[in-house]
Design a protein around this motif. Structure first.
Motif, PDB file in Angstrom:
ATOM      1  N   PHE A   1       8.559  20.535 -46.511  1.00  0.00           N
ATOM      2  CA  PHE A   1       8.935  21.077 -45.206  1.00  0.00           C
ATOM      3  C   PHE A   1       7.837  21.998 -44.673  1.00  0.00           C
ATOM      4  CE2 PHE A   1      12.995  19.612 -46.610  1.00  0.00           C
ATOM      5  CZ  PHE A   1      13.688  19.300 -45.453  1.00  0.00           C
ATOM      6  N   PHE A   2       7.322  22.855 -45.549  1.00  0.00           N
ATOM      7  CA  PHE A   2       6.263  23.771 -45.129  1.00  0.00           C
ATOM      8  C   PHE A   2       5.006  22.987 -44.728  1.00  0.00           C
ATOM      9  CE2 PHE A   2       9.032  26.733 -47.251  1.00  0.00           C
ATOM     10  CZ  PHE A   2       8.870  27.908 -46.541  1.00  0.00           C
ATOM     11  N   ALA A   3       4.690  21.936 -45.470  1.00  0.00           N
ATOM     12  CA  ALA A   3       3.499  21.142 -45.168  1.00  0.00           C
ATOM     13  C   ALA A   3       3.660  20.381 -43.854  1.00  0.00           C
ATOM     14  CB  ALA A   3       3.210  20.174 -46.310  1.00  0.00           C
ATOM     15  N   VAL A   4       4.786  19.713 -43.671  1.00  0.00           N
ATOM     16  CA  VAL A   4       5.009  18.912 -42.463  1.00  0.00           C
ATOM     17  C   VAL A   4       5.027  19.796 -41.211  1.00  0.00           C
ATOM     18  CG1 VAL A   4       6.736  17.510 -41.252  1.00  0.00           C
ATOM     19  CG2 VAL A   4       6.146  16.989 -43.619  1.00  0.00           C
ATOM     20  N   LEU A   5       5.614  20.980 -41.340  1.00  0.00           N
ATOM     21  CA  LEU A   5       5.699  21.863 -40.174  1.00  0.00           C
ATOM     22  C   LEU A   5       4.515  22.817 -40.063  1.00  0.00           C
ATOM     23  CD1 LEU A   5       9.526  22.580 -40.285  1.00  0.00           C
ATOM     24  CD2 LEU A   5       8.288  21.124 -38.662  1.00  0.00           C
ATOM     25  N   GLY A   6       3.602  22.784 -41.045  1.00  0.00           N
ATOM     26  CA  GLY A   6       2.386  23.599 -40.981  1.00  0.00           C
ATOM     27  C   GLY A   6       2.643  25.089 -41.095  1.00  0.00           C
ATOM     28  N   VAL A   7       3.571  25.470 -41.968  1.00  0.00           N
ATOM     29  CA  VAL A   7       3.921  26.882 -42.138  1.00  0.00           C
ATOM     30  C   VAL A   7       3.338  27.393 -43.455  1.00  0.00           C
ATOM     31  CG1 VAL A   7       5.830  28.526 -42.396  1.00  0.00           C
ATOM     32  CG2 VAL A   7       6.038  26.602 -40.804  1.00  0.00           C
ATOM     33  N   SER A   8       2.682  28.540 -43.410  1.00  0.00           N
ATOM     34  CA  SER A   8       2.131  29.174 -44.610  1.00  0.00           C
ATOM     35  C   SER A   8       3.235  29.874 -45.376  1.00  0.00           C
ATOM     36  CB  SER A   8       1.074  30.202 -44.236  1.00  0.00           C
ATOM     37  OG  SER A   8       0.000  29.579 -43.587  1.00  0.00           O
TER      38      SER A   8
ATOM     39  N   PRO B   1      11.906  16.439 -26.188  1.00  0.00           N
ATOM     40  CA  PRO B   1      10.720  15.745 -26.690  1.00  0.00           C
ATOM     41  C   PRO B   1      10.379  16.211 -28.108  1.00  0.00           C
ATOM     42  CG  PRO B   1      10.139  17.277 -24.924  1.00  0.00           C
ATOM     43  CD  PRO B   1      11.620  17.318 -25.062  1.00  0.00           C
ATOM     44  N   ASP B   2       9.756  15.318 -28.874  1.00  0.00           N
ATOM     45  CA  ASP B   2       9.406  15.623 -30.263  1.00  0.00           C
ATOM     46  C   ASP B   2       8.571  16.891 -30.391  1.00  0.00           C
ATOM     47  OD1 ASP B   2      10.791  13.471 -31.302  1.00  0.00           O
ATOM     48  OD2 ASP B   2       9.021  12.179 -31.460  1.00  0.00           O
ATOM     49  N   GLN B   3       7.702  17.140 -29.431  1.00  0.00           N
ATOM     50  CA  GLN B   3       6.846  18.328 -29.486  1.00  0.00           C
ATOM     51  C   GLN B   3       7.683  19.607 -29.451  1.00  0.00           C
ATOM     52  OE1 GLN B   3       3.808  18.305 -26.516  1.00  0.00           O
ATOM     53  NE2 GLN B   3       2.705  20.025 -27.413  1.00  0.00           N
ATOM     54  N   VAL B   4       8.726  19.642 -28.633  1.00  0.00           N
ATOM     55  CA  VAL B   4       9.601  20.811 -28.534  1.00  0.00           C
ATOM     56  C   VAL B   4      10.429  20.948 -29.805  1.00  0.00           C
ATOM     57  CG1 VAL B   4      11.565  21.806 -27.276  1.00  0.00           C
ATOM     58  CG2 VAL B   4       9.682  20.745 -26.012  1.00  0.00           C
ATOM     59  N   ILE B   5      10.934  19.831 -30.307  1.00  0.00           N
ATOM     60  CA  ILE B   5      11.722  19.843 -31.544  1.00  0.00           C
ATOM     61  C   ILE B   5      10.879  20.374 -32.695  1.00  0.00           C
ATOM     62  CG2 ILE B   5      12.915  18.408 -33.241  1.00  0.00           C
ATOM     63  CD1 ILE B   5      13.665  16.534 -30.869  1.00  0.00           C
ATOM     64  N   ALA B   6       9.652  19.897 -32.800  1.00  0.00           N
ATOM     65  CA  ALA B   6       8.761  20.340 -33.881  1.00  0.00           C
ATOM     66  C   ALA B   6       8.473  21.836 -33.770  1.00  0.00           C
ATOM     67  CB  ALA B   6       7.462  19.548 -33.851  1.00  0.00           C
ATOM     68  N   ALA B   7       8.247  22.328 -32.567  1.00  0.00           N
ATOM     69  CA  ALA B   7       7.976  23.756 -32.377  1.00  0.00           C
ATOM     70  C   ALA B   7       9.185  24.599 -32.762  1.00  0.00           C
ATOM     71  CB  ALA B   7       7.581  24.028 -30.922  1.00  0.00           C
ATOM     72  N   ARG B   8      10.365  24.140 -32.383  1.00  0.00           N
ATOM     73  CA  ARG B   8      11.588  24.878 -32.743  1.00  0.00           C
ATOM     74  C   ARG B   8      11.823  24.838 -34.249  1.00  0.00           C
ATOM     75  NH1 ARG B   8      16.244  23.624 -28.223  1.00  0.00           N
ATOM     76  NH2 ARG B   8      15.130  24.525 -26.449  1.00  0.00           N
ATOM     77  N   ALA B   9      11.645  23.673 -34.850  1.00  0.00           N
ATOM     78  CA  ALA B   9      11.845  23.544 -36.300  1.00  0.00           C
ATOM     79  C   ALA B   9      10.856  24.428 -37.051  1.00  0.00           C
ATOM     80  CB  ALA B   9      11.699  22.089 -36.728  1.00  0.00           C
ATOM     81  N   ARG B  10       9.642  24.468 -36.581  1.00  0.00           N
ATOM     82  CA  ARG B  10       8.631  25.322 -37.213  1.00  0.00           C
ATOM     83  C   ARG B  10       9.038  26.798 -37.109  1.00  0.00           C
ATOM     84  NH1 ARG B  10       2.494  25.472 -37.754  1.00  0.00           N
ATOM     85  NH2 ARG B  10       2.122  27.714 -37.827  1.00  0.00           N
ATOM     86  N   ALA B  11       9.481  27.210 -35.934  1.00  0.00           N
ATOM     87  CA  ALA B  11       9.916  28.598 -35.735  1.00  0.00           C
ATOM     88  C   ALA B  11      11.119  28.914 -36.625  1.00  0.00           C
ATOM     89  CB  ALA B  11      10.250  28.840 -34.268  1.00  0.00           C
ATOM     90  N   MET B  12      12.016  27.964 -36.791  1.00  0.00           N
ATOM     91  CA  MET B  12      13.190  28.174 -37.639  1.00  0.00           C
ATOM     92  C   MET B  12      12.803  28.302 -39.106  1.00  0.00           C
ATOM     93  SD  MET B  12      15.933  25.602 -35.984  1.00  0.00           S
ATOM     94  CE  MET B  12      16.145  25.568 -34.229  1.00  0.00           C
TER      95      MET B  12
END
Length: 127
Positions: A29-36, A66-77
């Motif tokens: 999850f951290f890798a796919v969403l690019g979270v340290s 859109p996928d871009q918004v979903i990805a940004a929200r998932a990353r923030a979560m």
């Protein structure tokens, strides 16, 4: 801190929800969403972090986004879920039922008897 992806390139947002559903390890999850993340924090709180992001994701309505918004929200979560446990212990949040049920600050539920384990471990006295 450990950087999940070796490079800092933008994350792949295509079908992000489906890709997230197919993941199993927290590190994925951290890798796919690019979270340290800090390996020590993840080792101690991985289940709590994953449960918390699941709660955050379940509370959102991603339909027609859109996928871009979903990805940004998932990353923030994920960042928020990680921060919840990077700054305090899992006992503070008590997101799992077993921890909520056994909160030392709450009185015992009436009608439920507590029998200490010590009482079972003591040898039986002979008459």
């Amino acid at each position: 801190m450990c950087r999940c992806s070796a490079d800092s390139s933008p994350i792949n947002v295509n079908d992000i929800l489906e890709r997230l559903k197919g993941l199993s390890a927290a590190e994925e999850f951290f890798a796919v969403l690019g979270v340290s993340y800090d390996r020590k924090v993840l080792d101690v709180s991985r289940l709590h972090i994953m449960k918390r992001i699941g709660q955050y994701l379940a509370a959102e309505d991603f339909s027609d986004l859109p996928d871009q918004v979903i990805a940004a929200r998932a990353r923030a979560m994920l960042e928020r879920a990680y921060d919840d446990f990077a700054t305090s212990s899992p006992l503070t949040h008590r997101i799992f039922k077993v921890l909520r049920d056994h909160d030392p600050d709450k009185p015992a539920t009436p009608g439920r008897t507590f029998v200490p384990l010590d009482s079972f471990l003591k040898p039986f006295e002979k008459d």
